[in-house]
Write a protein that holds these residues in place. Structure first.
Motif, mmCIF file in Angstrom:
data_model
loop_
_atom_site.group_PDB
_atom_site.id
_atom_site.type_symbol
_atom_site.label_atom_id
_atom_site.label_comp_id
_atom_site.label_asym_id
_atom_site.label_seq_id
_atom_site.Cartn_x
_atom_site.Cartn_y
_atom_site.Cartn_z
ATOM 1 N N ALA A 340 -33.120 46.302 -12.418
ATOM 2 C CA ALA A 340 -33.487 45.766 -11.105
ATOM 3 C C ALA A 340 -32.353 44.935 -10.530
ATOM 4 C CB ALA A 340 -34.752 44.907 -11.215
ATOM 5 N N PHE A 341 -32.143 45.058 -9.215
ATOM 6 C CA PHE A 341 -31.263 44.163 -8.475
ATOM 7 C C PHE A 341 -32.063 42.913 -8.142
ATOM 8 C CE2 PHE A 341 -28.859 48.000 -7.997
ATOM 9 C CZ PHE A 341 -27.542 47.598 -7.760
ATOM 10 N N ALA A 342 -31.769 41.829 -8.830
ATOM 11 C CA ALA A 342 -32.554 40.611 -8.632
ATOM 12 C C ALA A 342 -31.645 39.387 -8.649
ATOM 13 C CB ALA A 342 -33.651 40.521 -9.703
ATOM 14 N N ARG A 362 -35.553 50.257 -0.981
ATOM 15 C CA ARG A 362 -36.328 49.047 -0.714
ATOM 16 C C ARG A 362 -35.602 47.780 -1.169
ATOM 17 N NH1 ARG A 362 -42.189 49.402 -2.917
ATOM 18 N NH2 ARG A 362 -41.082 49.772 -4.874
ATOM 19 N N ILE A 363 -34.297 47.740 -0.961
ATOM 20 C CA ILE A 363 -33.505 46.564 -1.306
ATOM 21 C C ILE A 363 -32.904 45.982 -0.033
ATOM 22 C CG2 ILE A 363 -31.426 45.752 -2.493
ATOM 23 C CD1 ILE A 363 -31.991 47.777 -4.684
ATOM 24 N N ASN A 364 -33.062 44.694 0.143
ATOM 25 C CA ASN A 364 -32.477 44.001 1.287
ATOM 26 C C ASN A 364 -31.037 43.630 0.931
ATOM 27 O OD1 ASN A 364 -31.789 42.452 3.470
ATOM 28 N ND2 ASN A 364 -33.340 40.864 3.136
ATOM 29 N N TRP A 365 -30.099 44.492 1.295
ATOM 30 C CA TRP A 365 -28.712 44.325 0.879
ATOM 31 C C TRP A 365 -28.039 43.106 1.509
ATOM 32 C CZ3 TRP A 365 -27.810 46.737 -3.309
ATOM 33 C CH2 TRP A 365 -28.306 48.025 -3.549
ATOM 34 N N THR A 366 -28.543 42.617 2.610
ATOM 35 C CA THR A 366 -27.851 41.538 3.323
ATOM 36 C C THR A 366 -28.391 40.141 3.005
ATOM 37 O OG1 THR A 366 -29.306 41.825 5.243
ATOM 38 C CG2 THR A 366 -27.246 43.069 5.223
ATOM 39 N N ARG A 367 -29.400 40.034 2.157
ATOM 40 C CA ARG A 367 -29.962 38.712 1.866
ATOM 41 C C ARG A 367 -28.977 37.866 1.053
ATOM 42 N NH1 ARG A 367 -31.399 37.377 -3.313
ATOM 43 N NH2 ARG A 367 -32.130 39.005 -4.735
ATOM 44 N N ASP A 368 -29.106 36.549 1.198
ATOM 45 C CA ASP A 368 -28.304 35.589 0.424
ATOM 46 C C ASP A 368 -26.813 35.901 0.488
ATOM 47 O OD1 ASP A 368 -30.691 34.367 -0.295
ATOM 48 O OD2 ASP A 368 -30.842 35.445 -2.195
ATOM 49 N N ASP A 369 -26.305 36.024 1.728
ATOM 50 C CA ASP A 369 -24.877 36.299 1.938
ATOM 51 C C ASP A 369 -24.431 37.616 1.299
ATOM 52 O OD1 ASP A 369 -24.480 33.920 3.384
ATOM 53 O OD2 ASP A 369 -24.197 32.786 1.532
ATOM 54 N N GLY A 370 -25.371 38.565 1.219
ATOM 55 C CA GLY A 370 -25.017 39.888 0.700
ATOM 56 C C GLY A 370 -24.807 39.928 -0.794
ATOM 57 N N ILE A 371 -25.483 39.051 -1.547
ATOM 58 C CA ILE A 371 -25.223 38.941 -2.980
ATOM 59 C C ILE A 371 -25.543 40.230 -3.738
ATOM 60 C CG2 ILE A 371 -27.505 38.019 -3.611
ATOM 61 C CD1 ILE A 371 -25.970 36.051 -5.488
ATOM 62 N N LEU A 372 -26.533 41.008 -3.262
ATOM 63 C CA LEU A 372 -26.877 42.254 -3.942
ATOM 64 C C LEU A 372 -25.855 43.353 -3.650
ATOM 65 C CD1 LEU A 372 -30.768 42.313 -3.482
ATOM 66 C CD2 LEU A 372 -29.401 41.334 -5.336
ATOM 67 N N LEU A 373 -25.358 43.392 -2.406
ATOM 68 C CA LEU A 373 -24.326 44.380 -2.092
ATOM 69 C C LEU A 373 -23.006 44.008 -2.768
ATOM 70 C CD1 LEU A 373 -24.289 47.008 -0.454
ATOM 71 C CD2 LEU A 373 -23.156 45.753 1.378
ATOM 72 N N GLY A 383 -11.851 52.665 -4.245
ATOM 73 C CA GLY A 383 -11.838 53.951 -3.549
ATOM 74 C C GLY A 383 -13.131 54.724 -3.659
ATOM 75 N N GLY A 384 -14.164 54.104 -4.273
ATOM 76 C CA GLY A 384 -15.446 54.778 -4.438
ATOM 77 C C GLY A 384 -16.310 54.689 -3.188
ATOM 78 N N TYR A 385 -17.400 55.462 -3.171
ATOM 79 C CA TYR A 385 -18.244 55.608 -1.977
ATOM 80 C C TYR A 385 -19.627 54.992 -2.193
ATOM 81 C CZ TYR A 385 -14.742 59.018 -0.493
ATOM 82 O OH TYR A 385 -13.565 59.629 -0.129
ATOM 83 N N PHE A 386 -20.160 54.385 -1.110
ATOM 84 C CA PHE A 386 -21.538 53.918 -1.080
ATOM 85 C C PHE A 386 -22.294 54.734 -0.048
ATOM 86 C CE2 PHE A 386 -24.848 51.037 0.698
ATOM 87 C CZ PHE A 386 -25.618 50.897 -0.445
ATOM 88 N N VAL A 387 -23.355 55.402 -0.501
ATOM 89 C CA VAL A 387 -24.160 56.279 0.360
ATOM 90 C C VAL A 387 -25.517 55.628 0.570
ATOM 91 C CG1 VAL A 387 -25.176 58.568 0.618
ATOM 92 C CG2 VAL A 387 -22.954 58.317 -0.518
ATOM 93 N N TRP A 388 -25.863 55.379 1.841
ATOM 94 C CA TRP A 388 -27.119 54.708 2.190
ATOM 95 C C TRP A 388 -27.926 55.601 3.105
ATOM 96 C CZ3 TRP A 388 -28.147 50.318 6.144
ATOM 97 C CH2 TRP A 388 -29.337 49.644 5.819
ATOM 98 N N ALA A 389 -29.119 55.974 2.654
ATOM 99 C CA ALA A 389 -30.043 56.765 3.469
ATOM 100 C C ALA A 389 -31.308 55.939 3.645
ATOM 101 C CB ALA A 389 -30.362 58.101 2.785
ATOM 102 N N ALA A 390 -31.478 55.374 4.847
ATOM 103 C CA ALA A 390 -32.596 54.464 5.082
ATOM 104 C C ALA A 390 -32.911 54.415 6.574
ATOM 105 C CB ALA A 390 -32.261 53.069 4.558
ATOM 106 N N GLN A 391 -34.058 53.873 6.898
ATOM 107 C CA GLN A 391 -34.504 53.839 8.290
ATOM 108 C C GLN A 391 -33.542 53.110 9.230
ATOM 109 O OE1 GLN A 391 -38.518 52.318 8.225
ATOM 110 N NE2 GLN A 391 -39.398 54.333 7.812
ATOM 111 N N PRO A 392 -32.919 51.998 8.827
ATOM 112 C CA PRO A 392 -31.988 51.343 9.759
ATOM 113 C C PRO A 392 -30.819 52.227 10.191
ATOM 114 C CG PRO A 392 -32.594 49.837 8.001
ATOM 115 C CD PRO A 392 -33.136 51.182 7.619
ATOM 116 N N VAL A 393 -30.527 53.271 9.425
ATOM 117 C CA VAL A 393 -29.409 54.157 9.766
ATOM 118 C C VAL A 393 -29.728 54.997 10.998
ATOM 119 C CG1 VAL A 393 -27.969 56.060 8.945
ATOM 120 C CG2 VAL A 393 -28.643 54.237 7.358
ATOM 121 N N TYR A 394 -30.987 55.401 11.137
ATOM 122 C CA TYR A 394 -31.307 56.403 12.157
ATOM 123 C C TYR A 394 -32.444 56.016 13.106
ATOM 124 C CZ TYR A 394 -35.145 57.693 8.993
ATOM 125 O OH TYR A 394 -36.263 57.676 8.199
#
Length: 680
Positions: A340-342, A362-373, A383-394
């Protein structure tokens, strides 16, 4: 004529010389065959026919051709052995005038494993498969305890001759995640603390055998298990009820079926993967991208379908309201782990993953100054990639659009390059070095982590709201493409702390050769390709040589490489060569469901951990995570074997003690065990 009648011919020097020659030849033949002490035996005749139409036997060169031997030394080392009749030459082929009587048979000896009486590996050994009837044993629920011996010789311990069966309510028990009493005492749970590790206190851990569901069946084998599993093995319908309309999972009679869909890819994982590849061709699954992390994985269809593209995925999800998703993934034969991301770092090293994926996780990536991201940033390779498929995208709703702006702002401050957005998928790329970080405006949040922060230190380490620095020497970024990276010593090998006088590159290559020779002998002599080896765990993985050998032998399996906290942290090297693994302390339980591994391998683990852990606790944990019908291979010193056998018998494992290929005189052995299904 008179001389012939009186037998004078037999006394002539020529005949004496011929007779002596034959006697000496036969004597040396016996010496070469029976006093070889494990070396290849002399072979003078090869009965295999090179030409099917030919009836004559072929003649082959001895494997010992052009080799010299000190026969006197060999005789001195084996003066207690008995000579047995040599069957290479048929007695019918020996002339009657020089035939010798057979010596007495050798005394009986104890056989160990697959080593024959000449000290060599024998291939005359079959590994049986469990049938449904052979798998089940009756188990009377009782515990017998005895004195473990004096403190001076064995240490203070209790000898258990039989473990009891746990209550049926514990059939899915994960000790460090189901500690209800500890979770109740948490000061806060708003950041997901209840989903993290809270292990039982010392003396209150698992002391019984975790039972299987009442109608448990032998799992469906891979690759068929990717698409269906038995309902009775994971008898829970919550996911079907919640996610059936999203093409995750369905139930048909006595099976669960997995159509390959997900919340954001209801038309199937293959189409979704093709979409990502078309968006950014440089991702190149199975070439540039080999190791992936799938966050909030569901039943792990994303990772399941990546396997056919040469990609191995660590699928993670918490044990939340959809608590059985990881259990489903492992039952399918797909790599997965409860995580878990906690508030604490995940148990993976820095720059571990070539791509990290989140589809409606279902993770809030921007909470607490983005600590989870920032934790994602730590684990993502340069050089690696982060792929995000979620409602805020579209979706164009006010709240969701605000979340999208916050995400763009945070990733820009992390110096991620926004690569592309297409439909419901957005992709970013992490920088290759620290230049962007160093050129940001003063006071930009989040800051760089301190120079002395070790990004690979993960065991019970709190998350930090700072950007993990990339190595100035480029270590971790310069990775060879798959599959060459499996055998290529990575740059980060030089940064691993080791007590070694030899070159790290030489150690890396030597470990790979060592395990490849051993696994090759197992495949040949123990017929490993005939047994179930899908979900495999190497409990003390080193550089990942064991997992590499399984890959080289084309065994259809994946390996969870565990690096114990008691040793050197080699986990970055394991990921750099294209494998997966995790940091763990074997004094505590592992974060997985019961019955999720087919094979457990432990080389040199117990002789080290016995100084700091309860050996019974480790063995009970192995029994918990091992499937009925699963196997265990423990390679360790003789000093620990008696205790391991005692505990294994108390758990009703069916054990065999084997010599290694080096023969019976070395100081270590292999304990192999089979676990049967116990019915109370």
């Amino acid at each position: 004529m008179k001389a012939l009648v009186n037998g004078e011919l037999l006394k002539t020097p020529v005949v004496l010389k011929i007779s002596a020659f034959f006697v000496i030849s036969i004597t040396f033949f016996y010496l070469g065959k029976h006093w070889s002490d494990g070396y290849q035996q002399l072979i003078f005749f090869n009965t295999s026919r090179q030409n099917p139409s030919s009836s004559s036997s072929g003649v082959a060169l001895s494997p010992n051709n052009d080799k010299s031997f000190n026969l006197s030394a060999l005789i001195g080392q084996n003066d207690t052995q008995s000579i047995v009749t040599d069957k290479t030459l048929d007695q019918a082929q020996v002339p009657a005038s020089i035939a010798i009587s057979a010596p007495p048979p050798p005394p009986p000896f104890q056989r160990f494993g697959i080593v024959n009486d000449n000290g060599t590996m024998s291939e005359e050994f079959e590994v049986g498969q469990f049938g449904e009837g052979d798998l089940v044993e009756e188990w009377r629920n009782e515990t017998k305890v005895g004195d473990g011996g004096s403190d001076t010789d064995k240490g203070s311990r209790v000898r258990v001759t039989k473990f009891r069966m746990c209550p049926t309510s514990m059939s899915e028990y994960i000790p460090c995640l189901d500690n209800v009493e500890a979770i109740k005492k948490l000061e806060s749970t708003e950041r997901g603390e209840r989903f993290e590790r809270h292990c039982p206190e010392e003396g209150h851990g698992l002391d019984c055998l975790v039972p299987a569901p009442s109608k448990y069946r032998t799992p469906i084998p891979w690759p068929k298990s990717r698409d269906e599993v038995w309902f009775d093995n994971v008898p829970h319908t919550r996911l079907v009820e919640d996610k059936g309309g999203q093409n995750w999972i369905t139930r048909e009679k006595d099976k669960f079926k997995f159509p390959g869909g997900g919340t954001q890819f209801i038309h199937g994982a293959d189409e979704y993967l093709d979409h990502i590849n078309k968006m950014v061709p440089e991702i190149a699954f199975g070439h540039h991208t080999r190791v992936v992390l799938d966050v909030g994985c569901g039943v792990a269809s994303f990772g399941a379908y990546l396997l056919s593209r040469g990609v191995i995925t660590m699928s993670v999800a918490p044990k939340d309201v959809h608590e059985n998703q990881i259990q489903f993934a492992l039952e399918r034969g797909v790599p997965a782990m409860v995580a878990a991301f906690a508030t604490q770092r995940l148990l993976y090293p820095s720059q571990a993953f070539d791509l990290i994926h989140c589809s409606r996780c279902r993770i809030n990536w921007t909470r607490d100054d983005g600590i989870l991201l920032l934790e994602v940033n730590r684990m993502l390779r340069a050089g690696g990639y982060f792929v995000w498929a979620a409602q805020p995208v579209y979706k164009h709703e006010e709240i969701l659009e605000e979340q999208w702006k916050e995400m763009l702002n945070l990733t820009a401050r992390l110096c991620w390059d926004f690569v592309k957005k297409d439909g419901y998928v957005a992709i970013w790329r992490k920088p290759f070095n620290n230049s962007c970080y160093l050129n940001r405006e003063a006071g930009t949040v989040p800051p760089l982590c301190d120079q002395d922060d070790d990004p690979d230190n993960v065991w019970y380490v709190d998350l930090k709201a700072c950007i993990t620095r990339l190595p100035e020497n480029g270590y971790g970024a310069n990775i060879t493409t798959w599959p060459a990276r499996l055998q290529t010593p990575p740059d980060r090998l030089q940064s691993i702390q080791l007590d070694a006088l030899l070159s790290r590159n030489e150690l890396f290559k030597a470990e790979s050769r060592y395990w490849n020779e051993i696994i090759e002998s197992y495949v040949r002599a123990l017929h490993w390709k005939k047994i179930r080896l899908r979900n495999v765990m190497d409990m003390r993985a080193g550089f990942g040589g064991f997992a590499t050998a399984l890959k080289q032998q084309n065994l259809d399996s994946w390996v969870m490489n565990v690096v114990p906290v008691s040793g050197f942290n080699t986990l970055p090297v394991i990921y750099d060569r294209g494998l997966i693994g995790v940091m763990h302390d074997w004094c505590e339980p592992f974060d997985t469901y019961p019955r999720t591994y087919d094979f457990l391998h432990a080389a040199g683990l117990f002789s080290i951990e016995r100084k700091r852990c309860n050996i019974s606790s480790i063995m009970l944990e192995m029994d918990r995570i091992l499937r009925p019908g699963g196997r265990v291979y423990i390679r360790d010193t003789l000093a620990i074997m008696d205790e391991l056998q005692e505990i294994a018998k108390a758990m009703d494992w069916h054990i065999t003690m084997r010599d290694t290929s080096e023969g019976p005189h070395v100081s270590y052995r292999i304990l192999t065990a089979d676990k049967h299904l116990l019915r109370g």
